[in-house]
Design a protein around this motif. Structure first.
Motif, PDB file in Angstrom:
ATOM      1  N   SER A  20       0.801  -1.231   0.000  1.00 51.96           N
ATOM      2  CA  SER A  20       0.000   0.000   0.000  1.00 51.96           C
ATOM      3  C   SER A  20       0.828   1.272   0.000  1.00 51.96           C
ATOM      4  O   SER A  20       0.282   2.369  -0.066  1.00 51.96           O
ATOM      5  CB  SER A  20      -0.948   0.005   1.211  1.00 51.96           C
ATOM      6  OG  SER A  20      -1.837  -1.081   1.150  1.00 51.96           O
ATOM      7  N   GLY A  21       2.169   1.136   0.103  1.00 48.43           N
ATOM      8  CA  GLY A  21       3.024   2.314   0.003  1.00 48.43           C
ATOM      9  C   GLY A  21       3.826   2.666   1.238  1.00 48.43           C
ATOM     10  O   GLY A  21       4.437   3.734   1.291  1.00 48.43           O
ATOM     11  N   ALA A  22       3.866   1.798   2.237  1.00 54.74           N
ATOM     12  CA  ALA A  22       4.626   2.072   3.457  1.00 54.74           C
ATOM     13  C   ALA A  22       6.121   1.898   3.221  1.00 54.74           C
ATOM     14  O   ALA A  22       6.532   1.100   2.375  1.00 54.74           O
ATOM     15  CB  ALA A  22       4.170   1.147   4.581  1.00 54.74           C
ATOM     16  N   GLY A  23       6.929   2.629   3.972  1.00 48.07           N
ATOM     17  CA  GLY A  23       8.373   2.455   3.920  1.00 48.07           C
ATOM     18  C   GLY A  23       8.787   1.186   4.632  1.00 48.07           C
ATOM     19  O   GLY A  23       8.076   0.698   5.515  1.00 48.07           O
ATOM     20  N   VAL A  24       9.950   0.650   4.277  1.00 52.56           N
ATOM     21  CA  VAL A  24      10.373  -0.631   4.857  1.00 52.56           C
ATOM     22  C   VAL A  24      10.618  -0.526   6.366  1.00 52.56           C
ATOM     23  O   VAL A  24      10.353  -1.477   7.109  1.00 52.56           O
ATOM     24  CB  VAL A  24      11.631  -1.174   4.150  1.00 52.56           C
ATOM     25  CG1 VAL A  24      11.343  -1.510   2.706  1.00 52.56           C
ATOM     26  CG2 VAL A  24      12.772  -0.186   4.237  1.00 52.56           C
ATOM     27  N   SER A  25      11.102   0.605   6.835  1.00 49.51           N
ATOM     28  CA  SER A  25      11.359   0.765   8.270  1.00 49.51           C
ATOM     29  C   SER A  25      10.057   0.692   9.057  1.00 49.51           C
ATOM     30  O   SER A  25      10.016   0.113  10.151  1.00 49.51           O
ATOM     31  CB  SER A  25      12.060   2.098   8.545  1.00 49.51           C
ATOM     32  OG  SER A  25      11.281   3.187   8.065  1.00 49.51           O
ATOM     33  N   ARG A  26       9.002   1.242   8.496  1.00 53.67           N
ATOM     34  CA  ARG A  26       7.698   1.199   9.158  1.00 53.67           C
ATOM     35  C   ARG A  26       7.153  -0.223   9.178  1.00 53.67           C
ATOM     36  O   ARG A  26       6.576  -0.666  10.169  1.00 53.67           O
ATOM     37  CB  ARG A  26       6.725   2.117   8.424  1.00 53.67           C
ATOM     38  CG  ARG A  26       5.384   2.281   9.116  1.00 53.67           C
ATOM     39  CD  ARG A  26       4.548   3.320   8.404  1.00 53.67           C
ATOM     40  NE  ARG A  26       3.289   3.573   9.070  1.00 53.67           N
ATOM     41  CZ  ARG A  26       2.372   4.417   8.624  1.00 53.67           C
ATOM     42  NH1 ARG A  26       2.604   5.102   7.519  1.00 53.67           N
ATOM     43  NH2 ARG A  26       1.237   4.600   9.277  1.00 53.67           N
ATOM     44  N   VAL A  27       7.339  -0.950   8.082  1.00 50.44           N
ATOM     45  CA  VAL A  27       6.894  -2.339   8.012  1.00 50.44           C
ATOM     46  C   VAL A  27       7.648  -3.192   9.035  1.00 50.44           C
ATOM     47  O   VAL A  27       7.052  -3.986   9.767  1.00 50.44           O
ATOM     48  CB  VAL A  27       7.104  -2.902   6.588  1.00 50.44           C
ATOM     49  CG1 VAL A  27       6.831  -4.403   6.551  1.00 50.44           C
ATOM     50  CG2 VAL A  27       6.205  -2.186   5.603  1.00 50.44           C
ATOM     51  N   GLU A  28       8.948  -3.032   9.093  1.00 45.34           N
ATOM     52  CA  GLU A  28       9.761  -3.808  10.030  1.00 45.34           C
ATOM     53  C   GLU A  28       9.372  -3.509  11.472  1.00 45.34           C
ATOM     54  O   GLU A  28       9.249  -4.422  12.295  1.00 45.34           O
ATOM     55  CB  GLU A  28      11.246  -3.493   9.806  1.00 45.34           C
ATOM     56  CG  GLU A  28      11.783  -4.004   8.483  1.00 45.34           C
ATOM     57  CD  GLU A  28      13.206  -3.564   8.222  1.00 45.34           C
ATOM     58  OE1 GLU A  28      13.808  -4.044   7.257  1.00 45.34           O
ATOM     59  OE2 GLU A  28      13.719  -2.713   8.987  1.00 45.34           O
ATOM     60  N   ASP A  29       9.173  -2.238  11.772  1.00 39.71           N
ATOM     61  CA  ASP A  29       8.812  -1.855  13.134  1.00 39.71           C
ATOM     62  C   ASP A  29       7.442  -2.399  13.522  1.00 39.71           C
ATOM     63  O   ASP A  29       7.247  -2.865  14.649  1.00 39.71           O
ATOM     64  CB  ASP A  29       8.817  -0.324  13.249  1.00 39.71           C
ATOM     65  CG  ASP A  29       8.519   0.160  14.657  1.00 39.71           C
ATOM     66  OD1 ASP A  29       9.319  -0.132  15.561  1.00 39.71           O
ATOM     67  OD2 ASP A  29       7.472   0.811  14.847  1.00 39.71           O
ATOM     68  N   THR A  30       6.493  -2.364  12.601  1.00 41.79           N
ATOM     69  CA  THR A  30       5.138  -2.855  12.881  1.00 41.79           C
ATOM     70  C   THR A  30       5.150  -4.348  13.187  1.00 41.79           C
ATOM     71  O   THR A  30       4.558  -4.798  14.177  1.00 41.79           O
ATOM     72  CB  THR A  30       4.207  -2.576  11.689  1.00 41.79           C
ATOM     73  OG1 THR A  30       4.105  -1.163  11.491  1.00 41.79           O
ATOM     74  CG2 THR A  30       2.819  -3.148  11.948  1.00 41.79           C
TER      75      THR A  30
END
Length: 258
Positions: A20-30
């Protein structure tokens, strides 16, 4: 909830966020926060533009690993916000599997956008960009027609195109050809504005911004991959319109020689 299930749904949320367009750092943190909230002693998440790998260690010392392969993207900030809210809810309330599964399914379905709405939206955006770059009413109308056709063609050509680069080449080729044909029949003289207005529909702006954000955040590999992808897409966009321009120029020179 069992850690296997936790890992499964955390990865599913991470996958949807990346698509959906999230950055990889945000995905990893989630993913890491969800797993730790449900009792994981350790969570190691690695994500790039095309893959997510997560390894966790539960309270008993058992190691669990899962991989997700990402093959396509479709930017959707509404869905991204809903996934973010779901992840926060999971970390705070620790809901059971049935509730998490239901919420993920609801988010994936989302609001159904009618295809005609996509076509009309693309047409209006193309006309707006054409006007922004100095096109007149006639150029705006032609750009609007071309913008609608771009969305229609993107839907059906994508089935045959092997990747996004070839798809972008074909779409930009169509836009430029449509603009030159309109000029040939005397409908407009400023065909360049029409081409620019429609090309703006295809420029990978979100991907490029995410690439810069990834690099600033320290995710150099993901950022470099996104930058390379964005540049290649832009090159193929330019190549499509250039092919038509070069063909038109050669044809014009041939006619002049005759």
């Amino acid at each position: 909830m069992e850690m296997k299930k936790v890992l499964k749904y955390a990865m599913e949320i991470g996958e949807c966020m990346l698509v959906s367009g999230a950055g990889v750092s945000r995905v990893e943190d989630t993913i890491s926060r969800i797993c730790k909230a449900y009792g994981a002693k350790e969570a190691n998440v690695f994500s790039i533009t095309s893959s997510i790998v997560t390894t966790i260690e539960d309270e008993k010392g058992e190691i669990l690993t899962q991989t997700k392969r990402i093959r396509s993207y479709k930017t959707d900030f509404t869905k991204l916000d809903e996934l973010n809210q779901l992840s926060r809810y999971m970390c705070r309330e620790l809901p059971e599997e049935e509730e998490v599964k239901r919420k993920i399914t609801e988010i994936k379905k989302g609001k159904f956008v009618v295809f005609t709405e996509e076509v009309l939206t693309s047409a209006v955006i193309a006309a707006a960009w054409t006007s922004f770059y100095g096109g007149g009413i006639t150029e705006g109308i032609i750009a609007m027609i071309a913008g609608g056709f771009v969305t229609v063609l993107a839907r059906y050509i994508k089935i045959l195109a092997p990747n996004e680069m070839v798809l972008n080449f074909l779409l930009s080729f169509f836009v430029a050809a449509f603009a030159y044909i309109s000029a040939k029949f005397g409908l407009t003289e400023d065909y360049g504005k029409i081409i620019i207005g429609n090309i703006m529909l295809l420029v990978p702006g979100v991907a490029f911004v995410n690439a810069l954000r990834d690099m600033i955040g320290g995710d150099m590999m993901s950022g470099i991959l996104r930058v390379c992808e964005s540049i290649l897409l832009a090159v193929f966009l330019a190549a499509g319109s250039f092919t038509v321009s070069y063909t038109h120029l050669r044809a014009h020179e041939t006619c002049a020689d005759l």
